[in-house]
Design an enzyme around this catalytic site. Structure first.
Site, short mmCIF file in Angstrom:
data_model
loop_
_atom_site.label_atom_id
_atom_site.label_comp_id
_atom_site.label_asym_id
_atom_site.label_seq_id
_atom_site.Cartn_x
_atom_site.Cartn_y
_atom_site.Cartn_z
N SER A 1 0.81 -1.21 0.00
CA SER A 1 0.00 0.00 0.00
C SER A 1 0.84 1.27 0.00
CB SER A 1 -0.92 0.02 1.23
OG SER A 1 -0.14 -0.01 2.42
N HIS B 1 -2.54 -3.13 -6.01
CA HIS B 1 -2.98 -2.75 -4.67
C HIS B 1 -4.49 -2.85 -4.55
CE1 HIS B 1 -3.56 0.54 -1.43
NE2 HIS B 1 -3.50 -0.65 -0.88
N GLU C 1 -5.36 -0.36 -7.56
CA GLU C 1 -4.32 0.50 -8.11
C GLU C 1 -3.27 -0.37 -8.79
OE1 GLU C 1 -4.09 4.40 -5.24
OE2 GLU C 1 -3.26 2.55 -4.43
N ASN D 1 -3.63 6.75 -1.03
CA ASN D 1 -2.96 7.09 0.23
C ASN D 1 -2.18 8.38 0.16
OD1 ASN D 1 -3.79 5.04 2.02
ND2 ASN D 1 -2.39 3.59 1.10
#
Length: 504
Positions: free
Chosen positions: A121, A142, A154, A192
């Protein structure tokens, strides 16, 4: 796309690895699940088969399809058993050296055409692949937890990842019923990275005692339109997990002040108050513990008449609601000072203006004037709460009139400390700035950024598109935040500043 006759390998039989295996078998692949812990893979296989069976019982999956999918999932005892897989996804502990060693072992076992994917991540895909003989076949894949339910994946390209490999995996993810977005391997990838201000600004509001956690959460939910507030969301994620992701992004960006971790969150982690999983975080989750209420003004009478000078879609939308409740709104464009922002005059002579990043005190135009600043709302026609700040010179009459007017519009009112950018305006401006900066750096496309944030975080808007549409207002807020907190944290992206100078 990877042929369904070619098996898929998954290493790591924890919640994420088992979830990825379930997604792949449900899409028609044979899946081999491996874990270094003896018995862990077998246990995970039984858990996945149980979930598939329950889905069939609830009518969410055809019984024959569930049985077939369960039959395609097997546990294996060694990495050698993954030879012949067309794709291997690693979902082991988030540790750079552990993942590097695993990928090197997989490269020795698997054929040269096997794609090696990491579910990291926040770690660099480039760094993970750097020691391999064929780094071009390594990329990030991800998934978001829980993998069987959340649609976003992702697809992350390291510096050496082949474009054809990334395209193949993106198409594979689409065939698995997921929505893939592509990005470069940069700190935090898309979700993120772009989401850091949602958490970071909340922590700074708490540090500066602008509002308490319950009020910050309520304002961002009920005024900002977010599904959850940042304090309750980090309690759900885990304060330790969220803090570590933030620290990773900060360290990988060489301590860029935009991503500086918060002492508020560090103290929670140090205390072991990790959120729901530990029974306490920002909130107490023990049995019978009361949930703190947001700061909410008591009922006040609405002013009979106000004078609106224009210039604020937010105030205009709320005024329409107040007018339907009996407040008389006089519209005029005359008699207003040049001091921005434009808004409305209350009977006491004070002003109500929309937030442009200035504090209420900085918005006064003379020693005798009082100003109330209204925070941004996502949709003034439906917002159920608004945040308000009052200048130091504000009288009780101004407070009563401003609060009563907004209550007449059907909104609960939270009066917060007078701070630059307030709550929603500073948070949304930073989200938009981050999204635009990712696109400016060619780390992801504008479309993929907005899709990722809508699906990965359930944001009420795509932050790139929203930022482009409101670029001048966002730059105003950021410039005033930068003046109030001159650390470099609030610097606008050069692309955002260009868009503000020449709005589309």
């Amino acid at each position: 796309m990877l042929d369904r006759t070619v098996p898929v390998g998954v290493t790591g039989a924890g919640a994420m690895g088992a979830g990825i295996a379930q997604v792949a078998v449900a899409a028609g692949h044979q899946v081999r699940l491996y874990d270094v812990r003896v018995g862990a893979a077998g246990k995970a296989v039984e858990e996945v088969r149980g979930r598939l069976s329950r889905l069939a019982e609830r009518g969410r999956l055809d019984a024959a399809e569930a049985a077939a999918a369960a039959g395609r999932l097997t546990s294996v005892d060694t990495l050698d058993d993954l030879a012949g897989c067309g794709l291997v996804v690693e979902a082991v502990v988030e540790d750079l050296e552990v993942k590097r060693e695993l990928l090197a072992a997989l490269e020795r076992v698997c054929g040269p055409s096997t794609v090696l994917a990491t579910n990291t991540s926040s770690l660099s895909v480039t760094a993970l692949a750097a020691r391999l003989e064929r780094p071009q076949r390594v990329l990030g894949m991800h998934f978001f937890n829980p993998a069987p339910l959340l649609p976003l994946v992702e697809v992350v390209s390291g510096a050496a990842t082949g474009d054809a490999v990334a395209s193949t995996v993106a198409e594979l993810a689409r065939g698995w019923g997921k929505t893939p977005v592509r990005c470069a391997s940069t700190p935090g990838f898309i979700v993120n990275r772009v989401a850091r201000p949602f958490y970071g600004e909340a922590m700074r509001l708490l540090e500066d005692r602008v509002a308490d956690a319950a009020t910050v959460d309520a304002v961002l939910r009920e005024a900002g339109g977010f599904a959850m507030g940042p304090c309750e969301l980090t309690d759900l994620i885990g304060q330790d997990v969220n803090h570590e992701v933030g620290r990773s992004v900060w360290e990988q960006t060489f301590h860029d002040p935009r991503y500086q971790p918060s002492l508020v969150q560090q103290r929670l982690v140090d205390a072991g108050w990790l959120g729901r999983k530990s029974g306490r975080g920002f909130y107490d989750y023990s049995a019978g513990a009361p949930r703190p209420e947001p700061a909410t003004e008591p009922p006040r009478p609405a002013p009979e008449r106000v004078t609106y000078y224009g210039g604020s879609p937010t105030i205009e939308g709320l005024l329409a609601r107040a007018a339907s409740a009996g407040v008389t709104v006089e519209h005029t464009s005359f008699g207003w000072s040049a001091h921005e922002p434009v808004g409305l005059r209350l009977p006491s002579g004070g002003r109500l203006v929309e937030c442009t990043g200035r504090t209420a005190q900085a918005s006064v135009s003379g020693p005798d004037e009082a100003v109330a600043v209204l925070d941004w709302v996502s949709d003034p026609s439906t917002a159920t709460r608004v945040a308000l700040a009052i200048s130091d010179s504000g009288s009780e009459a101004l407070r009563d009139e401003a609060v009563g007017l907004l209550q007449a519009a059907g909104a609960a009112v939270s009066v917060v400390a007078d701070a630059a950018g307030l709550i929603v305006a500073r948070t949304v401006s930073m989200l938009a700035n981050e999204a635009i900066d990712v696109v400016a750096r060619a780390e992801a496309s504008a479309t993929d950024v907005d899709v990722a944030m809508r699906l990965g975080t359930s944001y009420p808007f795509g932050p790139y598109e929203w930022g482009v549409r409101h670029a001048p207002e966002v730059v105003h807020v950021l410039d005033r935040l930068a003046a109030a907190y001159p650390s470099g944290r609030y610097r606008p992206s050069p692309l955002l500043r260009r868009l503000a100078a020449d709005p589309r």
